[in-house]
Design a protein around this motif. Structure first.
Motif, PDB file in Angstrom:
ATOM      1  N   ASP A 145       0.835  -1.198   0.000  1.00 19.13           N
ATOM      2  CA  ASP A 145       0.000   0.000   0.000  1.00 19.13           C
ATOM      3  C   ASP A 145       0.871   1.250   0.000  1.00 19.13           C
ATOM      4  O   ASP A 145       1.843   1.355   0.746  1.00 19.13           O
ATOM      5  CB  ASP A 145      -0.942  -0.015   1.196  1.00 19.13           C
ATOM      6  CG  ASP A 145      -0.200  -0.115   2.514  1.00 19.13           C
ATOM      7  OD1 ASP A 145       0.422  -1.169   2.765  1.00 19.13           O
ATOM      8  OD2 ASP A 145      -0.223   0.853   3.289  1.00 19.13           O
ATOM      9  N   LYS A 146       0.546   2.179  -0.853  1.00 20.99           N
ATOM     10  CA  LYS A 146       1.424   3.315  -1.121  1.00 20.99           C
ATOM     11  C   LYS A 146       1.418   4.355  -0.003  1.00 20.99           C
ATOM     12  O   LYS A 146       2.408   5.053   0.198  1.00 20.99           O
ATOM     13  CB  LYS A 146       1.039   3.986  -2.448  1.00 20.99           C
ATOM     14  CG  LYS A 146       0.822   3.030  -3.607  1.00 20.99           C
ATOM     15  CD  LYS A 146       1.943   2.021  -3.788  1.00 20.99           C
ATOM     16  CE  LYS A 146       1.570   0.971  -4.814  1.00 20.99           C
ATOM     17  NZ  LYS A 146       2.462  -0.202  -4.782  1.00 20.99           N
ATOM     18  N   ASP A 186      -2.497   7.646  -1.183  1.00 22.58           N
ATOM     19  CA  ASP A 186      -1.507   6.815  -1.868  1.00 22.58           C
ATOM     20  C   ASP A 186      -0.538   7.658  -2.686  1.00 22.58           C
ATOM     21  O   ASP A 186       0.681   7.457  -2.631  1.00 22.58           O
ATOM     22  CB  ASP A 186      -2.206   5.796  -2.773  1.00 22.58           C
ATOM     23  CG  ASP A 186      -2.863   4.672  -1.991  1.00 22.58           C
ATOM     24  OD1 ASP A 186      -2.415   4.399  -0.867  1.00 22.58           O
ATOM     25  OD2 ASP A 186      -3.823   4.069  -2.500  1.00 22.58           O
TER      26      ASP A 186
END
Length: 220
Positions: A145-146, A186
């Motif tokens: 996950d960014k 993100d």
């Protein structure tokens, strides 16, 4: 000197014809993943998987940490590249996706080199540091996950050995990093980690305009 070329579909197909060596097992895993919701967007390009294997083999690392497994295409590529007694520790929030990849790891005969850790990646990385200390891995691949990329990066730098590589995926993030209207968590996470790496004198860095952006970080 020539500037960066624009790679259209024809040129990309040329690169694949003369470089890509994706075998039947990898193709089968790719097709299976493509049938999943969001599967095509979330899995690494075949060329990137081959590039990761190339990095592992070239550097001679025996211990790889992967943050973000999904269905394990990149996991398989890197597990094939480590020596028989090497290991790839891969972290994912859910066991659902790595279970898909497990069949293909077994077919390739490398499942004994792969250790899957399920749970929040930040917690898994902290546990590794507590249990085994820093400097455990020769290469760390970040592709989760960014929004948490900055935290993953800092923990990766502690877990990778001096001289080792941290490979950060999606650092161009579909071009959203240069879109002034993109303000989601993100995109913010990717922008932050890019800026942090740029200014980090602990490392050497090279950002590659390949796939969705791949940044190579060498810990000094």
């Amino acid at each position: 000197m020539a500037n960066q070329i624009s790679a259209g579909p024809e040129l990309l197909e040329y690169v694949r014809e003369f470089s890509l060596r994706e075998d039947e097992i990898l193709r089968d895993l790719r097709r299976t993943t493509a049938e999943l919701p969001g599967g095509t967007a979330m899995q690494v390009m075949a060329e990137e998987g081959q590039f990761l294997a190339f990095l592992v083999a070239t550097t001679g690392v025996t211990d790889v940490l992967e943050i973000g497994t999904f269905t394990g295409y990149s996991t398989l590529c890197m597990a094939r590249a480590v020596p028989p007694r090497g290991r790839v520790v891969t972290c994912d929030i859910s066991g659902r996706w790595p279970e898909i990849g497990a069949e293909y790891w077994q077919r390739a005969g490398v499942d004994d080199r792969i250790e899957v850790r399920i749970g929040a990646a930040l917690e898994s990385l902290e546990e590794m540091l507590t249990d085994g200390g820093p400097d455990q891995f020769g290469l760390v691949f970040i592709d989760a996950d960014k929004a948490n990329y900055p935290q993953y990066y800092e923990l990766a730098l502690r877990l990778v050995r001096p001289g080792g590589l941290v490979v950060v995926d999606n650092t161009l993030f579909f071009g959203r990093v240069v879109d002034p209207l993109a303000d989601d968590a993100d995109t913010a996470g990717v922008r932050e980690v890019n800026a942090r790496i740029r200014d980090d004198r602990r490392v050497d860095v090279s950002m590659l305009p390949m796939a969705d952006g791949i940044t190579l970080v060498r810990r000094r």
